[in-house]
Design a protein around this motif. Sequence first.
Motif, short mmCIF file in Angstrom:
data_model
loop_
_atom_site.label_atom_id
_atom_site.label_comp_id
_atom_site.label_asym_id
_atom_site.label_seq_id
_atom_site.Cartn_x
_atom_site.Cartn_y
_atom_site.Cartn_z
N LEU A 245 0.83 -1.21 0.00
CA LEU A 245 0.00 0.00 0.00
C LEU A 245 0.86 1.26 0.00
O LEU A 245 0.60 2.20 -0.73
CB LEU A 245 -0.91 0.01 1.24
N LEU A 246 1.90 1.25 0.82
CA LEU A 246 2.78 2.40 0.96
C LEU A 246 4.19 2.13 0.44
O LEU A 246 4.85 3.03 -0.05
CB LEU A 246 2.86 2.81 2.44
N TRP A 247 4.63 0.89 0.52
CA TRP A 247 5.98 0.54 0.12
C TRP A 247 6.02 -0.91 -0.37
O TRP A 247 5.09 -1.67 -0.15
CB TRP A 247 6.96 0.72 1.27
N GLU A 248 7.13 -1.27 -1.04
CA GLU A 248 7.31 -2.63 -1.51
C GLU A 248 8.79 -2.91 -1.72
O GLU A 248 9.61 -1.99 -1.79
CB GLU A 248 6.55 -2.86 -2.82
N PHE A 249 9.12 -4.19 -1.82
CA PHE A 249 10.48 -4.61 -2.17
C PHE A 249 10.58 -4.79 -3.67
O PHE A 249 9.65 -5.24 -4.33
CB PHE A 249 10.83 -5.95 -1.51
N SER A 250 11.75 -4.45 -4.21
CA SER A 250 12.03 -4.71 -5.63
C SER A 250 13.54 -4.80 -5.80
O SER A 250 14.25 -3.82 -5.63
CB SER A 250 11.47 -3.59 -6.51
N LYS A 251 14.03 -6.01 -6.09
CA LYS A 251 15.45 -6.21 -6.37
C LYS A 251 16.36 -5.62 -5.29
O LYS A 251 17.20 -4.77 -5.56
CB LYS A 251 15.82 -5.59 -7.72
N ASP A 252 16.21 -6.05 -4.06
CA ASP A 252 17.06 -5.62 -2.95
C ASP A 252 16.89 -4.15 -2.59
O ASP A 252 17.70 -3.59 -1.84
CB ASP A 252 18.55 -5.89 -3.24
N ILE A 254 14.05 -1.06 -1.29
CA ILE A 254 12.73 -0.73 -0.76
C ILE A 254 12.23 0.48 -1.52
O ILE A 254 12.94 1.49 -1.63
CB ILE A 254 12.80 -0.43 0.75
N LEU A 255 11.05 0.39 -2.07
CA LEU A 255 10.44 1.49 -2.82
C LEU A 255 9.27 2.03 -2.02
O LEU A 255 8.37 1.29 -1.65
CB LEU A 255 9.93 1.02 -4.19
N VAL A 256 9.28 3.32 -1.75
CA VAL A 256 8.21 3.96 -0.99
C VAL A 256 7.51 4.97 -1.89
O VAL A 256 8.17 5.80 -2.52
CB VAL A 256 8.76 4.68 0.27
N TYR A 257 6.18 4.90 -1.96
CA TYR A 257 5.40 5.82 -2.80
C TYR A 257 5.32 7.17 -2.11
O TYR A 257 4.70 7.34 -1.06
CB TYR A 257 4.00 5.26 -3.04
N ILE A 258 5.93 8.18 -2.73
CA ILE A 258 6.13 9.47 -2.07
C ILE A 258 4.82 10.18 -1.74
O ILE A 258 4.64 10.69 -0.63
CB ILE A 258 7.04 10.38 -2.92
N GLU A 259 3.89 10.23 -2.69
CA GLU A 259 2.65 10.96 -2.42
C GLU A 259 1.86 10.33 -1.27
O GLU A 259 1.26 11.03 -0.47
CB GLU A 259 1.80 11.03 -3.70
N LYS A 260 1.87 9.01 -1.19
CA LYS A 260 1.20 8.34 -0.07
C LYS A 260 1.97 8.55 1.23
O LYS A 260 1.38 8.65 2.31
CB LYS A 260 1.04 6.85 -0.37
N LEU A 261 3.30 8.60 1.11
CA LEU A 261 4.13 8.82 2.28
C LEU A 261 3.86 10.19 2.90
O LEU A 261 3.82 10.34 4.12
CB LEU A 261 5.62 8.69 1.91
#
Length: 463
Positions: A245-252, A254-261
């Motif tokens: 919903l807010l973040w996920e793992f991708s290839k080692d 961590i990706l965080v969605y800025i607008e949701k953050l």
Amino acid sequence: MLGFLIFMRKEFLKKLKSYGIESRILLAVSGGKDSMTMLDLFSYFKDELKLDLVVCHFNHSLRDDADRDEKFVKSQCKKYGLKFYSKKEDVLLYSNENKLSTEEGARFLRYKFFDEIKRIENLDYIATAHNKNDLAETVMMRILRGTGINGLIGIQSERGDLIRPILDFSREEIEKYIEKNNIPFVDDKTNFEDMYLRNKIRLNLFPILQNEYNPKISDALSRLSNIAFDFSTISREYILSKEGLLWEFSKDKILVYIEKLKLQSRSFRNIMYRDFFEFISKDPDGINFKIIEEIDNLIFSKTGKYIEIKNVIFKIEYDKLLIFDKNINESVETDFYYENLDFSLYSTRFFDIIIEQSNFDEFTNLKQNKNLLFINKKYLKSLKIRNRKNGDFLEFEFGKKKLKDIFIDEKISKEIRNNIPIFEIDNTIVWVPNTRRSNRYLVDGKDDIIKIKVLSKENLWRD
């Protein structure tokens, strides 16, 4: 005396059972009072619990009497009838070569050795002899350095395959156990020198705290550690509930969605930054509040801005905050080049390329799909697949555009740009999968139509 021994053994057995202990355990024994107490307690329950015990000793080569300690532990293992391993390393040399403190270098080499023996002997656990005072000193040391909630946890009784079965015993209880059982031991004279921060806390600070403020300071800090563990567990469970919903793992990474953050409270963001940093860095000391503020300011910056803290990168990549280990996530580029193509599967590090027969109806229905390229078979032998090169551009009906600018427009991550397969005919780019197509070399006849599709092995197109 008998009552005290019964108490120690009963508490030790309770701790082993709380681990759901399995039978094969590696005991890390230095020869000091703590590890010799642990060795004796394990040996006492060896037959009752059907334990398969192996002992290891790491010789740091930091003291003149280091070889003496190694020989002593070896002799005690013969007494207890236990298999023994030892290893000698020049910790000082290793630490200097790798720009580590002596303590960091020693710890790395020590646990590397433990893991080696555990693997060789096919063991279940590694047991170390940290006690309650060690825990209190670690918590105090981190408080003095500046730490977050996670740093207050200090030393955990169990973490993965690592157990610390005498962590609930004080140094005074251990010394009493040694005395009552006449257990031999060796002293590390550096424990009585205030050259390291931990020793200064043990020798100088704690006596003042115990004598003038709280005689049970170790118990108080141990309780603080347990409270911090509970708070940390709850916060991590909440952060984990936001995965997808807010973040996920991708290839080692961590990706965080800025607008949701940005919609989250400042307090939550601060806790999340600390947790993700500690997860990536494996550094329990965390990061200070000033750096936390810099990271939070970063999410209001433009793409490409980043902060590096102890090899952990916090980077803005379009609409996401990327968090990753600099040493692991440096851009991986794999050169590839294919020509004289046929109906087949071609594979690169990150993509599969499939060339197959098609027809005019399929072309008509799917020709707008960016993931597909349709051409007549007569062009196949001229088609080449390669990496991107400097200066690449695509030609369009009303001009041309640099491929670099197209990637920026399409918000394709820098980490993957040089790995996207480029399709060209006669030195002219005709297709960049999932991005753009040239108007040249499209289908110019209804017969012998082929379809080319590129499948990402992971979700790499955009960060």
